[in-house]
Scaffold this motif. Structure first.
Motif, PDB file in Angstrom:
ATOM      1  N   ALA A  31       0.828  -1.214   0.000  1.00 46.59           N
ATOM      2  CA  ALA A  31       0.000   0.000   0.000  1.00 46.59           C
ATOM      3  C   ALA A  31       0.856   1.255   0.000  1.00 46.59           C
ATOM      4  O   ALA A  31       0.551   2.227  -0.699  1.00 46.59           O
ATOM      5  N   LEU A  32       1.943   1.250   0.772  1.00 50.02           N
ATOM      6  CA  LEU A  32       2.792   2.432   0.872  1.00 50.02           C
ATOM      7  C   LEU A  32       3.395   2.818  -0.476  1.00 50.02           C
ATOM      8  O   LEU A  32       3.494   4.006  -0.801  1.00 50.02           O
ATOM      9  N   ALA A  33       3.773   1.835  -1.277  1.00 53.51           N
ATOM     10  CA  ALA A  33       4.341   2.136  -2.597  1.00 53.51           C
ATOM     11  C   ALA A  33       3.301   2.822  -3.485  1.00 53.51           C
ATOM     12  O   ALA A  33       3.622   3.764  -4.211  1.00 53.51           O
ATOM     13  N   TYR A  34       2.057   2.372  -3.425  1.00 51.68           N
ATOM     14  CA  TYR A  34       0.993   3.028  -4.191  1.00 51.68           C
ATOM     15  C   TYR A  34       0.752   4.452  -3.688  1.00 51.68           C
ATOM     16  O   TYR A  34       0.532   5.376  -4.487  1.00 51.68           O
ATOM     17  N   PHE A  35       0.789   4.642  -2.372  1.00 50.50           N
ATOM     18  CA  PHE A  35       0.597   5.979  -1.811  1.00 50.50           C
ATOM     19  C   PHE A  35       1.692   6.917  -2.316  1.00 50.50           C
ATOM     20  O   PHE A  35       1.422   8.029  -2.785  1.00 50.50           O
ATOM     21  N   ASN A  36       2.941   6.454  -2.213  1.00 48.17           N
ATOM     22  CA  ASN A  36       4.062   7.284  -2.662  1.00 48.17           C
ATOM     23  C   ASN A  36       4.009   7.524  -4.165  1.00 48.17           C
ATOM     24  O   ASN A  36       4.331   8.626  -4.624  1.00 48.17           O
ATOM     25  N   LEU A  37       3.604   6.516  -4.913  1.00 46.09           N
ATOM     26  CA  LEU A  37       3.459   6.685  -6.363  1.00 46.09           C
ATOM     27  C   LEU A  37       2.422   7.760  -6.665  1.00 46.09           C
ATOM     28  O   LEU A  37       2.623   8.586  -7.565  1.00 46.09           O
TER      29      LEU A  37
END
Length: 65
Positions: A31-37
């Motif tokens: 989830a964090l990677a999608y948020f940062n993306l």
């Protein structure tokens, strides 16, 4: 994800996007990677892509109890 964060802080948004995509390829449930993306896309002015990445983040983020 951490390398993407470094690029994001330096304003190197294309490189940040590439790193976040690598993180997502390695773990499609991060989830964090999608948020940062979503943040990197927003900084690039790519609103539709930012919205899609944020929607994925919301779908994957842990539920609060």
């Amino acid at each position: 994800n951490e390398i993407g964060d470094l690029y994001l802080r330096k304003g190197m948004y294309d490189d940040a996007v590439a790193e976040y995509k690598k993180a997502i390829d390695a773990d499609p449930n991060c989830a964090l990677a999608y948020f940062n993306l979503s943040i990197a896309y927003d900084k690039k002015g790519m609103k539709r892509e930012a919205g899609e990445a944020y929607s994925a983040y919301k779908r994957l983020k842990p539920k609060r109890k």
